[in-house]
Design a protein around this motif. Sequence first.
Motif, mmCIF file in Angstrom:
data_model
loop_
_atom_site.group_PDB
_atom_site.id
_atom_site.type_symbol
_atom_site.label_atom_id
_atom_site.label_comp_id
_atom_site.label_asym_id
_atom_site.label_seq_id
_atom_site.Cartn_x
_atom_site.Cartn_y
_atom_site.Cartn_z
ATOM 1 N N CYS A 5 96.930 -7.755 -3.601
ATOM 2 C CA CYS A 5 95.360 -7.986 -3.481
ATOM 3 C C CYS A 5 94.877 -8.964 -2.499
ATOM 4 O O CYS A 5 93.970 -9.545 -2.167
ATOM 5 C CB CYS A 5 94.904 -9.157 -4.844
ATOM 6 S SG CYS A 5 95.380 -8.290 -6.469
ATOM 7 N N LEU A 6 95.514 -8.302 -1.262
ATOM 8 C CA LEU A 6 95.255 -9.068 0.038
ATOM 9 C C LEU A 6 93.811 -8.450 0.414
ATOM 10 O O LEU A 6 93.250 -9.388 1.228
ATOM 11 C CB LEU A 6 96.302 -8.892 1.049
ATOM 12 C CG LEU A 6 96.068 -9.510 2.517
ATOM 13 C CD1 LEU A 6 96.100 -10.928 2.011
ATOM 14 C CD2 LEU A 6 97.408 -9.189 3.255
ATOM 15 N N GLY A 7 93.796 -7.211 0.094
ATOM 16 C CA GLY A 7 92.460 -6.623 0.532
ATOM 17 C C GLY A 7 91.365 -7.212 0.042
ATOM 18 O O GLY A 7 90.003 -7.439 0.845
ATOM 19 N N PHE A 8 91.089 -8.106 -0.930
ATOM 20 C CA PHE A 8 90.071 -8.479 -1.802
ATOM 21 C C PHE A 8 89.741 -9.828 -1.020
ATOM 22 O O PHE A 8 88.586 -10.396 -0.593
ATOM 23 C CB PHE A 8 90.246 -9.066 -3.106
ATOM 24 C CG PHE A 8 90.274 -7.472 -4.023
ATOM 25 C CD1 PHE A 8 89.003 -6.800 -4.074
ATOM 26 C CD2 PHE A 8 91.474 -7.254 -4.933
ATOM 27 C CE1 PHE A 8 89.104 -5.953 -4.831
ATOM 28 C CE2 PHE A 8 91.356 -6.238 -5.718
ATOM 29 C CZ PHE A 8 90.274 -5.565 -5.756
ATOM 30 N N ILE A 9 90.730 -10.458 -0.461
ATOM 31 C CA ILE A 9 90.660 -11.942 0.157
ATOM 32 C C ILE A 9 90.014 -11.548 1.594
ATOM 33 O O ILE A 9 89.325 -12.239 2.042
ATOM 34 C CB ILE A 9 92.138 -12.342 0.336
ATOM 35 C CG1 ILE A 9 92.470 -12.939 -1.068
ATOM 36 C CG2 ILE A 9 92.112 -13.632 1.206
ATOM 37 C CD1 ILE A 9 93.999 -13.216 -1.117
ATOM 38 N N VAL A 10 90.636 -10.404 2.138
ATOM 39 C CA VAL A 10 90.003 -10.161 3.494
ATOM 40 C C VAL A 10 88.586 -9.650 3.486
ATOM 41 O O VAL A 10 87.744 -10.384 4.258
ATOM 42 C CB VAL A 10 91.151 -8.963 4.162
ATOM 43 C CG1 VAL A 10 90.258 -8.152 5.278
ATOM 44 C CG2 VAL A 10 92.264 -9.269 4.452
ATOM 45 N N PHE A 11 88.351 -9.022 2.562
ATOM 46 C CA PHE A 11 86.886 -8.569 2.221
ATOM 47 C C PHE A 11 85.899 -9.961 1.995
ATOM 48 O O PHE A 11 85.138 -10.038 2.547
ATOM 49 C CB PHE A 11 86.561 -7.794 1.046
ATOM 50 C CG PHE A 11 85.493 -7.094 1.238
ATOM 51 C CD1 PHE A 11 84.870 -6.209 1.934
ATOM 52 C CD2 PHE A 11 84.451 -7.498 0.020
ATOM 53 C CE1 PHE A 11 83.697 -5.633 1.793
ATOM 54 C CE2 PHE A 11 83.371 -6.786 -0.228
ATOM 55 C CZ PHE A 11 82.863 -5.983 0.805
ATOM 56 N N ALA A 12 86.434 -10.812 1.459
ATOM 57 C CA ALA A 12 85.947 -12.025 1.140
ATOM 58 C C ALA A 12 85.530 -13.029 2.648
ATOM 59 O O ALA A 12 84.560 -13.216 2.681
ATOM 60 C CB ALA A 12 86.435 -13.243 0.191
ATOM 61 N N TYR A 13 86.648 -12.826 3.284
ATOM 62 C CA TYR A 13 86.349 -13.508 4.579
ATOM 63 C C TYR A 13 85.525 -12.812 5.390
ATOM 64 O O TYR A 13 84.535 -13.424 6.322
ATOM 65 C CB TYR A 13 87.924 -13.744 5.309
ATOM 66 C CG TYR A 13 88.455 -15.071 5.104
ATOM 67 C CD1 TYR A 13 88.261 -16.184 5.322
ATOM 68 C CD2 TYR A 13 89.485 -14.874 4.035
ATOM 69 C CE1 TYR A 13 88.828 -17.474 5.163
ATOM 70 C CE2 TYR A 13 90.088 -16.029 3.723
ATOM 71 C CZ TYR A 13 89.712 -17.290 4.377
ATOM 72 O OH TYR A 13 90.531 -18.444 3.895
ATOM 73 N N SER A 14 85.530 -11.483 5.394
ATOM 74 C CA SER A 14 84.693 -10.761 6.258
ATOM 75 C C SER A 14 83.066 -11.139 5.671
ATOM 76 O O SER A 14 82.237 -11.038 6.564
ATOM 77 C CB SER A 14 84.959 -9.136 6.266
ATOM 78 O OG SER A 14 86.146 -8.943 6.773
#
Length: 122
Positions: A61-70
């Motif tokens: 679920c690292l992609g969701f965290i990355v999308f949130a930071y973006s």
Amino acid sequence: MNHTIQTFFTPASMDCPPNYEMLKKEHEVGVLGAPHNPAETSVPDHVVWSLFNTLFMNSCCLGFIVFAYSMKSRDRKVVGDLTVAQAYASTAKCLNIWALILGIIMTILLIIISILILQAYQ
């Protein structure tokens, strides 16, 4: 870095009293600072890369965290807070690299394991 002088509205300098929107805009420009150079607003937010990692390389679920930071970086950029936007963008870039590396490693391991399982059944 150029600093602009913040002017205050005085009844003598204006025909009508200032409205709420004018005061709010003046306050936001004074607090956040207006960009002096159009090149300063070009903070990369890595949203497309984050969306790719969210859809295809979402390991742990690292992609969701990355999308949130973006998205946080994009929001801060729209507001005009470029230093915080740059910080969020930097974190998003680092996490995007990790998500991509982990996704590639997991894909390679999945291919190797499936080849080994297919060879075991032959």
